[in-house]
Design an enzyme around this catalytic site. Sequence first.
Site, PDB file in Angstrom:
ATOM      1  N   ARG A  32      33.963  50.817  11.300  1.00 55.07           N
ATOM      2  CA  ARG A  32      35.621  50.773  10.785  1.00 55.07           C
ATOM      3  C   ARG A  32      35.243  50.890   9.203  1.00 55.07           C
ATOM      4  O   ARG A  32      34.559  50.520   8.553  1.00 55.07           O
ATOM      5  CB  ARG A  32      36.177  49.577  10.958  1.00 55.07           C
ATOM      6  CG  ARG A  32      35.995  49.116  12.580  1.00 55.07           C
ATOM      7  CD  ARG A  32      36.505  48.117  13.000  1.00 55.07           C
ATOM      8  NE  ARG A  32      36.764  47.716  14.391  1.00 55.07           N
ATOM      9  CZ  ARG A  32      37.289  46.739  14.896  1.00 55.07           C
ATOM     10  NH1 ARG A  32      37.816  45.598  13.902  1.00 55.07           N
ATOM     11  NH2 ARG A  32      37.124  46.272  16.009  1.00 55.07           N
ATOM     12  N   ASP A  57      38.416  50.567   6.224  1.00 56.70           N
ATOM     13  CA  ASP A  57      39.667  49.823   5.812  1.00 56.70           C
ATOM     14  C   ASP A  57      40.450  50.835   5.624  1.00 56.70           C
ATOM     15  O   ASP A  57      40.392  51.890   5.137  1.00 56.70           O
ATOM     16  CB  ASP A  57      39.368  48.456   4.988  1.00 56.70           C
ATOM     17  CG  ASP A  57      38.546  47.480   5.573  1.00 56.70           C
ATOM     18  OD1 ASP A  57      38.657  47.465   6.959  1.00 56.70           O
ATOM     19  OD2 ASP A  57      38.180  46.926   4.854  1.00 56.70           O
ATOM     20  N   ARG A  83      32.868  46.462  -2.043  1.00 55.25           N
ATOM     21  CA  ARG A  83      33.921  46.256  -2.929  1.00 55.25           C
ATOM     22  C   ARG A  83      33.876  45.184  -3.778  1.00 55.25           C
ATOM     23  O   ARG A  83      34.139  45.045  -4.794  1.00 55.25           O
ATOM     24  CB  ARG A  83      35.204  46.116  -2.117  1.00 55.25           C
ATOM     25  CG  ARG A  83      35.654  47.552  -1.487  1.00 55.25           C
ATOM     26  CD  ARG A  83      36.872  47.504  -0.424  1.00 55.25           C
ATOM     27  NE  ARG A  83      37.785  46.748  -0.980  1.00 55.25           N
ATOM     28  CZ  ARG A  83      38.956  46.495  -0.287  1.00 55.25           C
ATOM     29  NH1 ARG A  83      38.922  46.494   1.012  1.00 55.25           N
ATOM     30  NH2 ARG A  83      39.996  45.953  -1.122  1.00 55.25           N
TER      31      ARG A  83
END
Length: 243
Positions: A50, A52, A197
Site C-alpha cells: 500500500r 498512503d 518518511r
Amino acid sequence: MRNIKIIIQYNGENYCGWQKQPDSLGIQGNIEKAIYEITKEKVKITGSGRTDAGVHALGQVANFKIESSIPAEKIPNALNAKLPKDISIIACSEVDDEFHSRYSAKGKRYRYLIYNQLYRSPIYKDTSYHVRYDLDFEKMCKEAKHLIGEHDFKGFMSSGSSVKDTVRTIYDITLEKHEDLIILEVEGNGFLYNMVRIIVGTLVDIGRGRINESLADIINYKSRGKTGHTAPAHGLFLKKVDY
C-alpha cells in the site's frame, strides 16, 4: 485464468492512497474499474504494497487474473484510455500463476524529494517537501550511511502498526543535491509504517541542527521519541520493486 503483471506510475496527490476506501476508489479501484470496462470481468488486483494518501509511484507493481485473451502488450494502451490522467500503466506481461506482486517481492526502492529553498515552488509543490531552512547537506550524507545494514528500526515506525518484527535491512541509501533539489533514494528488503518518511524527517532535523546525536545512536535507542518528525507524504515515490 491468466496471471497479468502490470507496472504503474501515478501521482497520488488526489487519492486516498493505493487501497480502496468506502468513499474512494483509490488507485486500486480505478484500475479495477478500467479492467472491467475493457474485459467485462470483475477482478481484484493485488499491489506490491500500500501507498498512503498523497504518495506517488514511479514503479508500483500489481497483478490480477483474467480469462480475457487480450494480448498483454495491448493492455497498457487499453487501460490508459480508461484511467484518469494521473494514473498510467507503463508495462505489462503475462507471468506464472505462482507470481504474487506482494509475496514474491524481494525488496523495494523509494525516492524522496526535498525542495530546499526559502520560497515555495509552484512546480514542485505536489511532489516535494519544501524545507525553507539551511541544511548541512554533507552532515546529512554522512549520518545517512549509519542506516545501511540490518537494524531494529522500531524508532522509525509510526504508531498504529501491528508489525511485531521491526528488524529490516537497508541495502543502500544515497542523497544527491541538484541546485535547490535534494534527492534521497533508499533501498531495502522491506519498510515499516512511515519508515522512509521518518528517515527523511530525522535527516532534515540533523541537517537543521535540531538533532545533534549520531544516527547510529538514534537507531540503537529504538524509540520513536528519539527520531525526527515525519516528513510529508507528497515528497515520497515508490520507485521500484525487486523480484
